[in-house]
Write a protein that holds these residues in place. Structure first.
Motif, PDB file in Angstrom:
ATOM      1  N   LYS A 127      44.373  35.974 -23.771  1.00  0.00           N
ATOM      2  CA  LYS A 127      43.745  35.631 -25.042  1.00  0.00           C
ATOM      3  C   LYS A 127      42.329  36.324 -24.932  1.00  0.00           C
ATOM      4  O   LYS A 127      41.919  36.764 -25.886  1.00  0.00           O
ATOM      5  N   GLN A 128      41.590  36.188 -23.589  1.00  0.00           N
ATOM      6  CA  GLN A 128      40.468  36.854 -23.412  1.00  0.00           C
ATOM      7  C   GLN A 128      40.551  38.458 -23.609  1.00  0.00           C
ATOM      8  O   GLN A 128      39.348  38.937 -24.212  1.00  0.00           O
ATOM      9  N   ALA A 129      41.563  38.992 -23.456  1.00  0.00           N
ATOM     10  CA  ALA A 129      41.696  40.381 -23.589  1.00  0.00           C
ATOM     11  C   ALA A 129      42.286  40.686 -25.038  1.00  0.00           C
ATOM     12  O   ALA A 129      41.837  41.723 -25.528  1.00  0.00           O
ATOM     13  N   LEU A 130      42.896  40.043 -25.574  1.00  0.00           N
ATOM     14  CA  LEU A 130      43.453  40.287 -27.062  1.00  0.00           C
ATOM     15  C   LEU A 130      42.498  39.993 -27.953  1.00  0.00           C
ATOM     16  O   LEU A 130      42.617  40.646 -29.019  1.00  0.00           O
ATOM     17  N   GLU A 131      41.762  38.699 -28.088  1.00  0.00           N
ATOM     18  CA  GLU A 131      40.942  38.161 -29.071  1.00  0.00           C
ATOM     19  C   GLU A 131      40.020  39.184 -29.881  1.00  0.00           C
ATOM     20  O   GLU A 131      40.064  39.446 -30.967  1.00  0.00           O
ATOM     21  N   PRO A 132      39.079  40.000 -28.761  1.00  0.00           N
ATOM     22  CA  PRO A 132      38.251  40.657 -29.453  1.00  0.00           C
ATOM     23  C   PRO A 132      39.101  41.878 -29.989  1.00  0.00           C
ATOM     24  O   PRO A 132      38.314  42.424 -31.133  1.00  0.00           O
ATOM     25  N   GLU A 133      40.175  42.429 -29.510  1.00  0.00           N
ATOM     26  CA  GLU A 133      40.583  43.688 -30.277  1.00  0.00           C
ATOM     27  C   GLU A 133      40.977  43.087 -31.873  1.00  0.00           C
ATOM     28  O   GLU A 133      40.937  43.847 -32.723  1.00  0.00           O
ATOM     29  N   LEU A 153      56.215  40.867 -31.880  1.00  0.00           N
ATOM     30  CA  LEU A 153      55.808  41.681 -30.754  1.00  0.00           C
ATOM     31  C   LEU A 153      55.693  43.201 -31.168  1.00  0.00           C
ATOM     32  O   LEU A 153      54.716  43.954 -30.734  1.00  0.00           O
ATOM     33  N   VAL A 154      56.123  43.859 -32.258  1.00  0.00           N
ATOM     34  CA  VAL A 154      56.087  44.943 -32.805  1.00  0.00           C
ATOM     35  C   VAL A 154      54.592  44.999 -33.457  1.00  0.00           C
ATOM     36  O   VAL A 154      53.855  46.234 -33.208  1.00  0.00           O
ATOM     37  N   LYS A 155      54.048  43.967 -34.102  1.00  0.00           N
ATOM     38  CA  LYS A 155      52.853  43.997 -34.626  1.00  0.00           C
ATOM     39  C   LYS A 155      51.883  43.925 -33.426  1.00  0.00           C
ATOM     40  O   LYS A 155      50.806  44.505 -33.842  1.00  0.00           O
ATOM     41  N   LEU A 156      52.027  43.091 -32.525  1.00  0.00           N
ATOM     42  CA  LEU A 156      51.088  42.844 -31.465  1.00  0.00           C
ATOM     43  C   LEU A 156      50.801  44.484 -30.678  1.00  0.00           C
ATOM     44  O   LEU A 156      49.707  44.643 -30.540  1.00  0.00           O
ATOM     45  N   ALA A 166      49.765  33.391 -34.041  1.00  0.00           N
ATOM     46  CA  ALA A 166      50.189  33.043 -35.542  1.00  0.00           C
ATOM     47  C   ALA A 166      49.494  33.751 -36.312  1.00  0.00           C
ATOM     48  O   ALA A 166      49.739  34.232 -37.312  1.00  0.00           O
ATOM     49  N   ASN A 167      48.014  33.874 -36.158  1.00  0.00           N
ATOM     50  CA  ASN A 167      47.101  34.853 -36.972  1.00  0.00           C
ATOM     51  C   ASN A 167      47.614  36.180 -36.842  1.00  0.00           C
ATOM     52  O   ASN A 167      47.380  37.105 -37.833  1.00  0.00           O
ATOM     53  N   VAL A 168      47.850  36.858 -35.995  1.00  0.00           N
ATOM     54  CA  VAL A 168      48.600  38.170 -35.682  1.00  0.00           C
ATOM     55  C   VAL A 168      49.640  38.561 -36.812  1.00  0.00           C
ATOM     56  O   VAL A 168      50.056  39.285 -37.356  1.00  0.00           O
ATOM     57  N   ALA A 169      50.575  37.388 -36.344  1.00  0.00           N
ATOM     58  CA  ALA A 169      51.702  37.280 -37.301  1.00  0.00           C
ATOM     59  C   ALA A 169      51.507  37.406 -38.840  1.00  0.00           C
ATOM     60  O   ALA A 169      52.178  38.135 -39.395  1.00  0.00           O
ATOM     61  N   LEU A 170      50.558  36.809 -39.379  1.00  0.00           N
ATOM     62  CA  LEU A 170      50.124  36.653 -40.706  1.00  0.00           C
ATOM     63  C   LEU A 170      49.107  37.765 -41.056  1.00  0.00           C
ATOM     64  O   LEU A 170      48.747  37.885 -42.378  1.00  0.00           O
ATOM     65  N   HIS A 171      48.827  38.397 -40.108  1.00  0.00           N
ATOM     66  CA  HIS A 171      47.840  39.663 -40.577  1.00  0.00           C
ATOM     67  C   HIS A 171      48.595  40.688 -41.421  1.00  0.00           C
ATOM     68  O   HIS A 171      49.480  41.352 -41.230  1.00  0.00           O
ATOM     69  N   GLY A 172      47.711  40.853 -42.572  1.00  0.00           N
ATOM     70  CA  GLY A 172      48.217  42.228 -43.407  1.00  0.00           C
ATOM     71  C   GLY A 172      48.693  41.427 -44.522  1.00  0.00           C
ATOM     72  O   GLY A 172      49.046  42.506 -45.725  1.00  0.00           O
TER      73      GLY A 172
END
Length: 549
Positions: A135-141, A195-198, A240-246
Motif C-alpha cells: 500500500k505504501q508503494a501503490l497509494e501515492p500513484e 487487476l487489469v485496472k491496477l 475498492a477505490n481503484v475498482a470504482l475509479h473512472g
C-alpha cells in the motif's frame, strides 16, 4: 549507515524519524512522477520502496503497534509480537519468497442500527505487514490519479468533505438527485477487471492476485472466493477505490454539453446530481452498465431519485452519510431571487436515523450504569455525547442538539427515580443536578456531564480536489489538520499549541496518523492542559517503555 541500521537488533532504538522521512520522500517522488505521466520512473521507485529497509520497518510497526485491530489474530493465532519478533518479521520481508498469501480468518461484526452482520477477513500478521508495504508503494500513484470527488478511505478526506461538496453544488440551483448504493461492493468486485485496472508491477500484481484468491476460513469451513476484496485487510479499501475509479469521468462524458454534473462518491455510497430528470435517468443506466463491467450493480432497495426542493416520488431531499440534505422555500426578503425563481435555502442536518441511533446508544449506557455511581455514568456518557455532537458540528444542528439534550435529561431523571424511589422528585434533582455558573448541570460536584449544546457550530472547508498529502504542501495540510471535525477539541487544541508536531519524534502529524494524549504526571484524571501533550501512538508506547509515566 544503511548497513549499520539493518544490523541493529534493538527495535526501540531504530532511527524512526529518519525512516519516515525516507519513505515519505520516495512516496512524494512517486506522486510527482505519476502526475507527469512518467510510468517507467513510477515503477522503478515502487520497486525501490518495496526493497527499502525503512518501509519494511514502518510497515511492521503499523500492523503491530499502531493499528487499532493489532490484537485481532488471523488463522495463525498471532495477536501480538515482542520487539525481537518484530525485528525478525521485518528481516523476513526482504525475501520475496516469503510473500505468500495465507488463508484469511472471517469474523462477523454487527452493522450499526441493523440486525444483520458484516463479514471481515482478518489476514495473518505477516500478510498484514506485506499489504501495508504494498500500500505504501501503490497509494501515492493512485492518489495522483483518483477523481476529485472521491472521498472514502483516502488520506486527508472525510465525510464532511463529501457533504460540503454536495452543498456547494446545490446551493445556487435545486437539483434532481440519484441517491445510490452499490450492492455488496467489497464482495462482488471482479478480480480480472480489478487487476487489469491496477496495472501494477509484476511482484505487486502477483501478490494482489494471491490475496484476492486466498481461502477464507469461515466457521471451520474453507471457502475460495470467485470475486471481491475481503474487508479487514489494510489494502482492501485502496483496491475498492481503484475498482470504482473512472465512474465520475464516464458519467461526465455521457452528460450533454452545457449541463453541469455532480458525482460525489464516498466508498460504495454514491450521489449523482443534475437539474434535468430525463438526463439523470439516462446517467443511471450508464452507471449500471459501467458497474456491470466491474461485476457490480446498484442496490434497488437503496437507489432512488428525488429532488432537493420539490417533492418527487413522495419525498423531498435525501440522506447521505448520516446527514439529511434538503432545500426549503423562503420569502423574497430572506434570499435573493435568481432568474425568476422563488427563493430557497439549503439546510443540512443530522438524519432522523442517526438521531434515533444516538439516543438508543445513550439509553443503553444509562441502563448499563443503573446501579453504578454517578461519576462512572458521566465518564461513560461524555465520550458518546462529545463524539456525536463533534461529528455534526459542521451542519445546522443547534436546535437538534437542544432537543437531544432534553431527551437525555428525561432519561437521566428516570435513572435518578429508579435509584431513589422513596425520595421526592425535588430531592432527586438537587442530589444529582448541582449548581453551576449558569443553572444546574448533571454532576457529582467534581465532574460534570457534557451537553450537545456546548458544541459550537463551525463551517467545514472542503478539501481541494487536486490536493493530496503526498504533494508536500505541509502548510495546507497542517492548517486542515487543525480544523479537522473528526478530531476531539482537546486534540485540536494540543495540535495548535504544539504546532502540529509530535513532541517525542519531532515529525509533523499526518492526517492518517494515530494520535494519543500523554499525561506527564501519570494521572489520567489530571486533564489540565499543562499536563498534556500529543504524541504518535508508537511514540507514546516508546515513551512509556523507557520508564516514563
Amino acid at each position: 549507515m544503511a548497513g549499520a541500521i539493518q544490523h541493529t537488533e534493538n527495535w526501540k532504538t531504530l532511527p524512526w524519524k529518519q525512516f519516515q522521512r525516507n519513505v515519505y520522500r520516495l512516496q512524494q517522488r512517486i506522486y510527482q512522477a505519476t502526475r507527469r505521466g512518467d510510468w517507467k520512473r513510477v515503477h522503478n521507485l515502487q520497486r525501490l520502496l518495496l526493497r527499502s529497509w525503512s518501509a519494511r520497518c514502518l510497515a511492521v510497526r503499523q500492523v503491530t503497534q499502531d493499528n487499532r485491530g493489532k490484537r485481532t489474530p488471523g488463522v495463525d493465532g498471532v495477536a501480538s509480537l515482542t520487539p525481537k519478533k518484530r525485528m525478525a518479521l521485518t528481516k523476513t520481508l526482504r525475501d520475496r519468497s516469503s510473500w505468500t498469501a495465507d488463508p484469511i480468518r472471517r469474523i462477523y461484526i454487527p452493522k450499526p442500527g441493523r440486525t444483520e452482520k458484516r463479514g471481515l477477513g482478518i489476514p495473518t500478521m505477516r500478510n498484514r505487514a506485506v499489504q501495508v508495504l504494498v500500500k505504501q508503494a501503490l497509494e501515492p500513484e493512485w492518489e495522483a490519479r483518483f477523481e476529485p470527488n472521491s472521498y472514502g478511505f483516502r488520506p486527508g478526506r472525510s465525510t464532511h468533505d463529501a457533504i460540503e461538496a454536495i452543498f456547494k453544488f446545490i446551493s445556487l440551483k435545486p437539483k434532481y438527485v440519484l441517491d445510490a448504493d452499490i450492492e455488496k461492493c467489497f464482495d462482488r468486485i471482479d478480480h480480472i477487471a480489478l487487476l487489469v485496472k491496477l496495472n501494477a508491477i509484476e511482484p505487486v500484481e502477483r501478490l494482489v492476485r494471491d490475496w484476492l484468491k486466498a481461502g477464507i476460513v469461515d466457521k471451520g469451513e474453507m471457502i475460495f472466493p470467485e470475486a471481491g476484496t475481503p474487508q479487514g485487510g489494510p489494502i482492501s479499501p485502496l483496491l475498492a477505490n481503484v475498482a470504482l475509479h473512472g465512474l465520475e469521468e464516464t458519467l461526465t462524458q455521457a452528460t450533454p454539453k452545457g449541463c453541469k454534473l455532480g458525482v460525489i462518491r464516498y466508498a460504495d455510497d454514491l450521489v449523482i446530481l443534475h437539474p434535468d430528470l430525463e438526463t439523470l435517468t439516462k446517467l443511471k443506466e450508464h452507471a449500471e452498465v459501467w458497474l456491470a463491467e466491474m461485476g457490480l450493480r446498484l442496490k434497488p432497495s437503496k437507489t432512488r431519485i428525488t429532488h432537493t426542493l420539490e417533492q418527487h416520488e413522495g419525498q423531498v431531499g435525501f440522506d447521505f452519510l448520516g446527514f439529511t440534505v434538503r432545500q426549503y422555500r423562503v420569502g423574497k426578503h430572506r434570499t435573493r431571487i435568481c432568474r425568476g425563481q422563488t427563493g430557497f435555502k439549503t439546510l443540512i442536518k443530522p438524519s432522523k436515523t442517526a438521531i434515533k441511533r444516538h439516543l438508543h446508544k445513550i439509553r443503553n449506557v444509562i441502563r448499563q450504569y443503573r446501579g453504578g455511581p454517578q461519576v462512572a455514568l458521566i465518564a461513560a456518557l461524555n465520550p458518546v455525547i462529545r463524539g456525536w455532537s463533534g461529528y455534526y458540528r459542521t451542519c445546522v444542528a443547534k436546535r437538534i442538539f437542544g432537543r437531544v439534550d432534553n431527551q437525555v435529561y428525561i432519561k437521566l431523571r428516570k435513572w435518578a427515580y429508579h435509584r431513589h424511589r422513596n425520595k421526592t422528585r425535588t430531592w432527586q434533582y438537587r442530589r444529582y443536578w448541582r449548581k453551576q455558573q449558569k443553572g444546574r448541570r448533571f454532576s457529582d460536584g467534581h465532574i460534570k456531564m457534557a451537553r450537545h449544546e456546548d458544541m459550537a457550530i463551525v463551517r467545514h472547508i472542503k478539501v481541494r480536489g487536486d490536493k493530496s498529502p503526498y504533494d508536500g504542501d505541509w502548510l495546507y495540510w497542517g492548517l486542515r489538520l487543525g480544523r479537522d471535525p473528526t478530531k476531539p477539541r482537546r486534540v485540536i487544541r494540543l495540535l495548535k499549541r504544539e504546532k502540529g508536531r509530535c513532541i517525542w519524534c519531532g515529525l509533523c502529524f499526518k492526517t492518517e496518523d494515530v494520535m494519543e494524549v500523554h499525561h506527564w504526571d501519570g494521572n489520567r484524571n489530571n486533564n489540565w492542559y499543562a499536563n498534556l501533550s500529543l504524541l504518535h501512538a508508537h511514540c507514546h508506547d516508546q515513551l512509556h517503555g523507557q520508564g516514563c509515566q
